[in-house]
Design a protein around this motif. Structure first.
Motif, PDB file in Angstrom:
ATOM      1  N   PHE A  77      33.833  39.108  35.791  1.00  5.59           N
ATOM      2  CA  PHE A  77      33.157  38.575  34.613  1.00  5.59           C
ATOM      3  C   PHE A  77      33.447  37.097  34.388  1.00  5.59           C
ATOM      4  CE2 PHE A  77      33.730  43.132  34.029  1.00  5.59           C
ATOM      5  CZ  PHE A  77      32.413  43.505  33.834  1.00  5.59           C
ATOM      6  N   GLN A  78      34.091  36.445  35.345  1.00  3.04           N
ATOM      7  CA  GLN A  78      34.379  35.016  35.239  1.00  3.04           C
ATOM      8  C   GLN A  78      33.165  34.211  35.702  1.00  3.04           C
ATOM      9  OE1 GLN A  78      37.264  34.054  33.749  1.00  3.04           O
ATOM     10  NE2 GLN A  78      37.536  36.262  33.544  1.00  3.04           N
ATOM     11  N   ALA A  79      33.023  33.032  35.147  1.00  2.00           N
ATOM     12  CA  ALA A  79      31.850  32.192  35.450  1.00  2.00           C
ATOM     13  C   ALA A  79      31.756  31.830  36.929  1.00  2.00           C
ATOM     14  CB  ALA A  79      31.900  30.924  34.601  1.00  2.00           C
ATOM     15  N   ARG A  80      32.884  31.664  37.595  1.00  2.72           N
ATOM     16  CA  ARG A  80      32.880  31.234  38.993  1.00  2.72           C
ATOM     17  C   ARG A  80      32.631  32.385  39.975  1.00  2.72           C
ATOM     18  NH1 ARG A  80      37.667  27.673  41.823  1.00  2.72           N
ATOM     19  NH2 ARG A  80      36.586  27.419  43.786  1.00  2.72           N
ATOM     20  N   PHE A  81      32.678  33.613  39.525  1.00  2.00           N
ATOM     21  CA  PHE A  81      32.560  34.766  40.416  1.00  2.00           C
ATOM     22  C   PHE A  81      31.283  34.743  41.260  1.00  2.00           C
ATOM     23  CE2 PHE A  81      31.817  39.221  41.545  1.00  2.00           C
ATOM     24  CZ  PHE A  81      33.043  39.546  42.106  1.00  2.00           C
ATOM     25  N   PRO A  82      30.127  34.408  40.699  1.00  2.00           N
ATOM     26  CA  PRO A  82      28.899  34.403  41.527  1.00  2.00           C
ATOM     27  C   PRO A  82      28.912  33.381  42.663  1.00  2.00           C
ATOM     28  CG  PRO A  82      28.335  34.440  39.196  1.00  2.00           C
ATOM     29  CD  PRO A  82      29.811  34.197  39.290  1.00  2.00           C
ATOM     30  N   THR A  83      29.833  32.413  42.618  1.00  2.41           N
ATOM     31  CA  THR A  83      29.874  31.389  43.670  1.00  2.41           C
ATOM     32  C   THR A  83      30.747  31.791  44.857  1.00  2.41           C
ATOM     33  OG1 THR A  83      31.772  30.203  42.731  1.00  2.41           O
ATOM     34  CG2 THR A  83      29.580  29.596  41.911  1.00  2.41           C
TER      35      THR A  83
END
Length: 105
Positions: free
Chosen positions: A13-19
């Motif tokens: 659920f962290q913002a950087r996870f999709p990267t």
């Protein structure tokens, strides 16, 4: 182990996870699954005890519980190794992650 599992659950659920790249995602899923398996292996002896104790199967309870605990420790040792690989990979790159997670020589 429970803290590690909770930490892993929050990462998605962290913002950087999709990267994350495919190797990092695979490492994440591996660490998560290993933590779940370790939790199951460590709680299974209680279920074995409840199922077999009244049948007078003390020897089997102890034997099965010991094996489950040993396997659980092995799996548990792999989960933080995967987390170290993931975190160091994200921070410093894949070669550093692999070096940090590799067993000592």
């Amino acid at each position: 182990m429970q803290i590690l599992f909770a930490f892993l659950l929050t990462l998605a659920f962290q913002a950087r996870f999709p990267t994350l790249d495919p190797l990092q995602l695979g490492t994440y899923v591996t660490a998560l699954v290993l933590a779940v398996i370790a939790a199951a292996l460590f709680t299974a002896p209680a279920a074995v005890h409840r199922a077999l104790f009244r049948r007078g199967a003390k020897r089997e309870v102890v034997s099965v519980s010991s094996r489950l605990g040993g396997i659980g420790l092995t799996v548990l040792s792999l989960a933080p190794t995967s987390v170290v690989l993931l975190v160091v990979d994200v921070v410093y790159g894949t070669p550093a992650g692999v070096a940090a997670a590799a067993p000592p020589r």
